[in-house]
Motif scaffolding. Structure first.
Motif, PDB file in Angstrom:
ATOM      1  N   GLU A 391     -17.311 -18.690  -5.567  1.00  0.00           N
ATOM      2  CA  GLU A 391     -16.154 -18.364  -6.403  1.00  0.00           C
ATOM      3  C   GLU A 391     -16.319 -16.957  -6.954  1.00  0.00           C
ATOM      4  N   ASP A 392     -15.298 -16.138  -6.811  1.00  0.00           N
ATOM      5  CA  ASP A 392     -15.412 -14.727  -7.193  1.00  0.00           C
ATOM      6  C   ASP A 392     -14.292 -14.339  -8.157  1.00  0.00           C
ATOM      7  N   PRO A 393     -14.582 -14.261  -9.451  1.00  0.00           N
ATOM      8  CA  PRO A 393     -13.537 -13.887 -10.410  1.00  0.00           C
ATOM      9  C   PRO A 393     -13.022 -12.472 -10.217  1.00  0.00           C
ATOM     10  N   LEU A 394     -13.786 -11.630  -9.501  1.00  0.00           N
ATOM     11  CA  LEU A 394     -13.350 -10.252  -9.265  1.00  0.00           C
ATOM     12  C   LEU A 394     -12.403 -10.139  -8.067  1.00  0.00           C
ATOM     13  N   LYS A 395     -12.293 -11.189  -7.275  1.00  0.00           N
ATOM     14  CA  LYS A 395     -11.407 -11.214  -6.105  1.00  0.00           C
ATOM     15  C   LYS A 395     -11.672 -10.021  -5.176  1.00  0.00           C
ATOM     16  N   ARG A 396     -12.873  -9.978  -4.648  1.00  0.00           N
ATOM     17  CA  ARG A 396     -13.258  -8.841  -3.816  1.00  0.00           C
ATOM     18  C   ARG A 396     -12.833  -8.978  -2.349  1.00  0.00           C
ATOM     19  N   VAL A 397     -12.503 -10.176  -1.911  1.00  0.00           N
ATOM     20  CA  VAL A 397     -12.031 -10.344  -0.530  1.00  0.00           C
ATOM     21  C   VAL A 397     -10.660  -9.682  -0.380  1.00  0.00           C
ATOM     22  N   ALA A 398     -10.500  -8.887   0.667  1.00  0.00           N
ATOM     23  CA  ALA A 398      -9.244  -8.161   0.895  1.00  0.00           C
ATOM     24  C   ALA A 398      -8.554  -8.692   2.149  1.00  0.00           C
ATOM     25  N   ASP A 399      -7.331  -9.180   1.991  1.00  0.00           N
ATOM     26  CA  ASP A 399      -6.570  -9.667   3.139  1.00  0.00           C
ATOM     27  C   ASP A 399      -5.688  -8.554   3.701  1.00  0.00           C
ATOM     28  N   TYR A 400      -4.785  -8.923   4.612  1.00  0.00           N
ATOM     29  CA  TYR A 400      -3.949  -7.912   5.270  1.00  0.00           C
ATOM     30  C   TYR A 400      -3.003  -7.223   4.294  1.00  0.00           C
ATOM     31  N   VAL A 401      -2.564  -7.925   3.253  1.00  0.00           N
ATOM     32  CA  VAL A 401      -1.654  -7.316   2.276  1.00  0.00           C
ATOM     33  C   VAL A 401      -2.352  -6.176   1.552  1.00  0.00           C
ATOM     34  N   GLN A 402      -3.571  -6.431   1.107  1.00  0.00           N
ATOM     35  CA  GLN A 402      -4.320  -5.391   0.410  1.00  0.00           C
ATOM     36  C   GLN A 402      -4.740  -4.282   1.372  1.00  0.00           C
ATOM     37  N   GLY A 403      -5.040  -4.668   2.620  1.00  0.00           N
ATOM     38  CA  GLY A 403      -5.316  -3.654   3.634  1.00  0.00           C
ATOM     39  C   GLY A 403      -4.115  -2.764   3.877  1.00  0.00           C
ATOM     40  N   ALA A 404      -2.919  -3.358   3.857  1.00  0.00           N
ATOM     41  CA  ALA A 404      -1.694  -2.595   4.079  1.00  0.00           C
ATOM     42  C   ALA A 404      -1.447  -1.607   2.946  1.00  0.00           C
ATOM     43  N   TYR A 405      -1.533  -2.077   1.703  1.00  0.00           N
ATOM     44  CA  TYR A 405      -1.250  -1.179   0.578  1.00  0.00           C
ATOM     45  C   TYR A 405      -2.279  -0.063   0.466  1.00  0.00           C
ATOM     46  N   SER A 406      -3.506  -0.308   0.901  1.00  0.00           N
ATOM     47  CA  SER A 406      -4.517   0.756   0.842  1.00  0.00           C
ATOM     48  C   SER A 406      -4.182   1.885   1.802  1.00  0.00           C
ATOM     49  N   ILE A 407      -3.624   1.540   2.982  1.00  0.00           N
ATOM     50  CA  ILE A 407      -3.276   2.613   3.931  1.00  0.00           C
ATOM     51  C   ILE A 407      -1.918   3.223   3.630  1.00  0.00           C
ATOM     52  N   LEU A 408      -0.994   2.431   3.066  1.00  0.00           N
ATOM     53  CA  LEU A 408       0.368   2.943   2.874  1.00  0.00           C
ATOM     54  C   LEU A 408       0.428   4.073   1.863  1.00  0.00           C
ATOM     55  N   LEU A 409      -0.499   4.087   0.922  1.00  0.00           N
ATOM     56  CA  LEU A 409      -0.548   5.230   0.008  1.00  0.00           C
ATOM     57  C   LEU A 409      -0.921   6.493   0.778  1.00  0.00           C
ATOM     58  N   GLY A 410      -1.890   6.382   1.699  1.00  0.00           N
ATOM     59  CA  GLY A 410      -2.262   7.531   2.527  1.00  0.00           C
ATOM     60  C   GLY A 410      -1.184   7.897   3.538  1.00  0.00           C
ATOM     61  N   VAL A 411      -0.550   6.894   4.134  1.00  0.00           N
ATOM     62  CA  VAL A 411       0.548   7.147   5.084  1.00  0.00           C
ATOM     63  C   VAL A 411       1.692   7.872   4.376  1.00  0.00           C
ATOM     64  N   ALA A 412       2.033   7.400   3.173  1.00  0.00           N
ATOM     65  CA  ALA A 412       3.099   8.053   2.406  1.00  0.00           C
ATOM     66  C   ALA A 412       2.706   9.469   2.012  1.00  0.00           C
ATOM     67  N   ALA A 413       1.425   9.666   1.678  1.00  0.00           N
ATOM     68  CA  ALA A 413       0.951  11.010   1.328  1.00  0.00           C
ATOM     69  C   ALA A 413       1.054  11.943   2.531  1.00  0.00           C
ATOM     70  N   ASN A 414       0.716  11.454   3.717  1.00  0.00           N
ATOM     71  CA  ASN A 414       0.874  12.261   4.936  1.00  0.00           C
ATOM     72  C   ASN A 414       2.332  12.658   5.151  1.00  0.00           C
ATOM     73  N   LYS A 415       3.243  11.703   4.936  1.00  0.00           N
ATOM     74  CA  LYS A 415       4.670  11.996   5.090  1.00  0.00           C
ATOM     75  C   LYS A 415       5.135  12.998   4.045  1.00  0.00           C
ATOM     76  N   SER A 416       4.606  12.878   2.826  1.00  0.00           N
ATOM     77  CA  SER A 416       4.986  13.800   1.759  1.00  0.00           C
ATOM     78  C   SER A 416       4.533  15.223   2.074  1.00  0.00           C
ATOM     79  N   ILE A 417       3.323  15.356   2.600  1.00  0.00           N
ATOM     80  CA  ILE A 417       2.824  16.682   2.986  1.00  0.00           C
ATOM     81  C   ILE A 417       3.711  17.282   4.080  1.00  0.00           C
TER      82      ILE A 417
END
Length: 491
Positions: A391-417
């Motif tokens: 049991e992990d109160p910190l919720k360190r396991v990352a699923d596809y949703v969290q994987g998606a949001y981690s890249i989408l900030l970078g993808v959006a930054a690339n588009k912004s540049i």
């Protein structure tokens, strides 16, 4: 992933380059009795044979498959889980084919490199009902887990802003410009390939996800101008052929780095991949200096900077809340991928964690430490994957949703540049649910009035809101206020 009812889970691995070694070493060492790797796959037959030779010492029945026979491998072995450790640009293809074959997936970060590939993964998960886990080892690194714990405890109140500056040095940082990572079609650039780690940490720390982003970035150091400044304008396309080796601080001689030699130099004949391209060549199209400003759904503002040519490796972090500020300075060991050294090891002497409460005396907290790669995170994450998850109160396991949001900030930054404008992240991918760590924060915080505090010099009581000197953990004078938190220095 663990053994249930004495059933050993079966895995296959696609991609056996340097980034796969964390998994293969785990299989043949600590987890060989409870996890079984039954087959491996790669585009390079030389590296495939090399990996098979090592793995067969523990798993003699291991089978090898070339990349074009990936689907045949899945059909033949019916694995529980496919581990994807290929080039970033091919993650989506192997992930989706695995899901469609009825397998779950563990993938190296980043999950993928752009919004179209991300949409494909999201749609395939929805269609198949299978799972994707992204290996964000930094979440498990004790110094970063400690920050999550402090924020959950409300040590600085509701978070209002984050300022993160990450430094890659001229050893580790330069190495991205030698390899396939140096082209965005392969890696998405450092804003996706590398910063996905950092953006995931911020999303996780804040229990929220980004909404809008504006970014700027350039290649200002690993370019022809810098080569001229260093007297290296007459460089070759790759280090092995360069006559300037005796006066180039960036020269990589693969012949004298055993692991890199056997992985890459000895296997160039199979796919033509060159591991030692010149960092000053003209066909690089990724940035080495980037800065972004992003707003989160919970209202917090992020300012983030990444430098890939620093003299030292690590980061500076400031998180400002309604009740004060958290400040961390962290230094890590430098490395290049495949050199056999510890990747991103924790340097205790260069790391500190301080809290600056409003109207009270600042204090330093002993930093949680860990051993091994990525600040001790690799060992703990692998145990969570292949051992016995708890049991992990910190919720360190990352699923596809969290994987998606981690890249989408970078993808959006690339588009912004590229487009010179602010990007709305919700416009990039459809049907992406909120991550399970996202918490709607109610604005019902009650902050007590602080009338008096005590000076660090002798414990003299005075009016609050007078700037105080921060004392290190072993230099607190007697008689000061005791701050109530189980993890801080006792005053």
């Amino acid at each position: 992933m663990y053994r249930r009812n004495n059933i050993v889970k079966k895995y296959v691995l696609v991609g056996v380059g340097g980034r796969s070694m964390m998994f293969t070493e785990a299989f043949v060492e600590k987890y060989k009795g409870i996890s079984q790797i039954v087959a491996i796959c790669d585009i390079n037959n030389g590296r495939l044979d090399l990996a098979a030779k090592k793995l067969r010492e523990v798993f003699p029945a291991l089978k090898c498959y070339s990349a074009e026979k990936f689907d045949e491998m899945l059909t033949a072995h019916r694995p529980d889980t496919v581990i994807v450790a290929t080039r970033d640009c091919s993650h989506d293809d192997y992930i989706c084919r695995s899901l469609e074959a009825g397998c779950d997936v563990i993938t190296e970060k980043p999950m993928t490199i752009d919004e179209k590939k991300c949409q494909r993964i999201v749609d395939t998960i929805k269609k198949t009902g299978r799972s994707v886990r992204v290996t964000f080892n930094y979440r498990y690194s004790p110094p970063r887990s400690q920050i999550k714990k402090l924020l959950m405890d409300g040590v600085i109140g509701k978070v209002l802003s984050v300022n993160l500056t990450w430094f890659l040095d001229t050893n580790h940082g330069a190495d991205y410009f030698r390899r396939w990572h140096s082209n965005k079609e392969n890696s998405g650039g450092l804003l996706v390939h590398k910063a996905t780690h950092h953006f995931d940490l911020i999303n996780w720390w804040l229990s929220s996800v980004p909404k809008t982003v504006f970014a700027r970035g350039e290649r200002v150091f690993y370019n022809a101008q810098q080569a001229n400044r260093c007297g290296l304008s007459d460089h070759a396309r790759r280090c092995l052929d360069c006559k300037l080796s005796d006066r180039c601080n960036f020269y990589l001689d693969m012949r004298h780095v055993p692991l890199i030699k056997e992985l890459y130099l000895d296997n160039e004949k199979y796919d033509g991949y060159l591991r030692d391209l010149c960092i000053f060549r003209d066909d690089i199209d990724i940035e080495d200096l980037v800065g972004i400003v992003a707003q989160y759904r919970n209202g917090a503002i992020l300012t983030y900077n990444l430098t890939a040519f620093s003299p030292w490796e690590g980061y500076r972090l400031d998180i400002q809340g309604t009740q004060g500020k958290l400040e961390q300075l962290c230094q890590e060991t430098s490395y290049i991928n495949g050199d056999g050294t510890v990747q991103g090891g924790f340097i205790a002497a260069g790391t500190s964690l301080k809290i600056y409460p409003h109207f009270q005396t600042p204090y330093e907290i002993p930093v949680w430490s860990g051993k091994g790669a990525h600040g001790g995170g690799d060992i703990l994450m692998l145990d969570d994957i292949f051992g016995s998850p708890k049991e992990d109160p910190l919720k360190r396991v990352a699923d596809y949703v969290q994987g998606a949001y981690s890249i989408l900030l970078g993808v959006a930054a690339n588009k912004s540049i590229k487009e010179g404008k602010m990007i709305n992240i919700d416009d990039l991918v459809k049907d992406l649910p909120a991550p399970d760590f996202e918490i709607e924060q109610e604005d019902n915080e009650i902050i007590p009035f602080v009338k008096k505090t005590k000076l660090m010099s002798g414990g003299i009581e005075t009016k609050a809101n007078i700037p105080q000197k921060v004392y290190e953990k072993n230099t607190f004078p007697a008689g000061n206020l005791r701050i109530k938190h189980s993890d801080i220095v006792s005053i």
